[in-house]
Motif scaffolding. Structure first.
Motif, PDB file in Angstrom:
ATOM      1  N   LYS A   1       0.708  -1.502   0.167  1.00 27.27           N
ATOM      2  CA  LYS A   1      -0.065  -0.375  -0.138  1.00 27.27           C
ATOM      3  C   LYS A   1       1.024   1.492  -0.064  1.00 27.27           C
ATOM      4  O   LYS A   1       2.066   1.109   1.072  1.00 27.27           O
ATOM      5  N   THR A   2       0.824   1.695  -1.161  1.00 31.66           N
ATOM      6  CA  THR A   2       1.140   3.639  -1.018  1.00 31.66           C
ATOM      7  C   THR A   2       0.346   4.591  -0.688  1.00 31.66           C
ATOM      8  O   THR A   2      -1.192   4.399  -1.197  1.00 31.66           O
ATOM      9  N   VAL A   3       0.813   5.434   0.278  1.00 25.24           N
ATOM     10  CA  VAL A   3      -0.117   6.511   0.742  1.00 25.24           C
ATOM     11  C   VAL A   3       0.553   7.872   0.342  1.00 25.24           C
ATOM     12  O   VAL A   3       2.210   8.119   0.608  1.00 25.24           O
ATOM     13  N   ASP A  20       3.008  -5.466   4.762  1.00 21.99           N
ATOM     14  CA  ASP A  20       3.117  -5.948   5.666  1.00 21.99           C
ATOM     15  C   ASP A  20       2.251  -7.608   5.095  1.00 21.99           C
ATOM     16  O   ASP A  20       2.331  -7.703   4.048  1.00 21.99           O
ATOM     17  N   LYS A  21       2.156  -8.171   6.618  1.00 23.00           N
ATOM     18  CA  LYS A  21       1.966  -9.476   6.633  1.00 23.00           C
ATOM     19  C   LYS A  21       3.092 -10.387   5.631  1.00 23.00           C
ATOM     20  O   LYS A  21       2.620 -11.252   4.357  1.00 23.00           O
ATOM     21  N   GLY A  22       4.108  -9.856   4.952  1.00 22.13           N
ATOM     22  CA  GLY A  22       5.185 -10.888   4.732  1.00 22.13           C
ATOM     23  C   GLY A  22       5.911 -11.577   5.570  1.00 22.13           C
ATOM     24  O   GLY A  22       6.072 -11.452   6.756  1.00 22.13           O
ATOM     25  N   PHE A  23       6.599 -12.699   4.821  1.00 24.34           N
ATOM     26  CA  PHE A  23       7.533 -14.032   5.377  1.00 24.34           C
ATOM     27  C   PHE A  23       7.954 -14.457   4.430  1.00 24.34           C
ATOM     28  O   PHE A  23       7.695 -14.520   3.260  1.00 24.34           O
ATOM     29  N   LYS A  53       1.443  -9.941  16.064  1.00 25.97           N
ATOM     30  CA  LYS A  53       1.145 -11.408  16.466  1.00 25.97           C
ATOM     31  C   LYS A  53       1.024 -12.532  15.687  1.00 25.97           C
ATOM     32  O   LYS A  53       1.180 -14.422  15.922  1.00 25.97           O
ATOM     33  N   ASP A  54       0.439 -12.341  14.352  1.00 27.00           N
ATOM     34  CA  ASP A  54       0.456 -13.443  13.606  1.00 27.00           C
ATOM     35  C   ASP A  54       1.941 -14.444  13.168  1.00 27.00           C
ATOM     36  O   ASP A  54       2.183 -14.815  12.269  1.00 27.00           O
ATOM     37  N   GLY A  55       3.205 -13.359  13.710  1.00 25.79           N
ATOM     38  CA  GLY A  55       4.703 -14.303  12.978  1.00 25.79           C
ATOM     39  C   GLY A  55       4.517 -13.364  11.765  1.00 25.79           C
ATOM     40  O   GLY A  55       5.953 -13.585  11.479  1.00 25.79           O
ATOM     41  N   LEU A  56       4.190 -12.307  11.255  1.00 23.53           N
ATOM     42  CA  LEU A  56       4.737 -12.175   9.853  1.00 23.53           C
ATOM     43  C   LEU A  56       5.228 -11.081  10.033  1.00 23.53           C
ATOM     44  O   LEU A  56       4.821 -10.051  10.857  1.00 23.53           O
ATOM     45  N   TYR A  57       6.015 -10.351   9.114  1.00 24.83           N
ATOM     46  CA  TYR A  57       6.269  -8.911   9.191  1.00 24.83           C
ATOM     47  C   TYR A  57       5.823  -8.130   8.289  1.00 24.83           C
ATOM     48  O   TYR A  57       5.548  -8.039   7.362  1.00 24.83           O
TER      49      TYR A  57
END
Length: 98
Positions: A1-3, A20-23, A53-57
């Motif tokens: 996402k770009t703001v 977000d939500k990367g692994f 908390k979900d373990g993703l970066y």
């Protein structure tokens, strides 16, 4: 996402790319700036990966542009890369910003 944020007083633009939500960890965010059909790389300030908390970066990268830089470009792309995995990118054209 770009703001996108534009300082209307001095015309400076700040672009923030959120990945977000990367692994796994170790993704790199880079910027590509399009001017009149040509594309060049540009560097921004990247945060360290933050584990949720979900373990993703999650990562962010900020690119600040002067008024002259902003008015001369057509588009800006944020690209996330990690090792041999396919790059993920999002392009923001200047026309999308007001």
């Amino acid at each position: 996402k770009t703001v996108f944020e534009l300082d209307k007083e001095n015309g400076e633009a700040t672009l923030i790319c959120l990945a977000d939500k990367g692994f796994p960890s170790g993704w790199t965010l880079s910027w590509k700036v399009g001017r009149g059909g040509s594309i060049s790389s540009s560097s921004g300030d990247q945060s360290r990966g933050v584990v949720g908390k979900d373990g993703l970066y999650s990562w962010t990268s900020t690119l600040s542009l002067t008024k002259d830089q902003w008015t001369s470009l057509d588009s800006v792309t944020c690209e996330a890369t990690q090792g041999s995995q396919a790059a993920v990118s999002e392009t923001l054209s200047k026309g999308q910003c007001s």
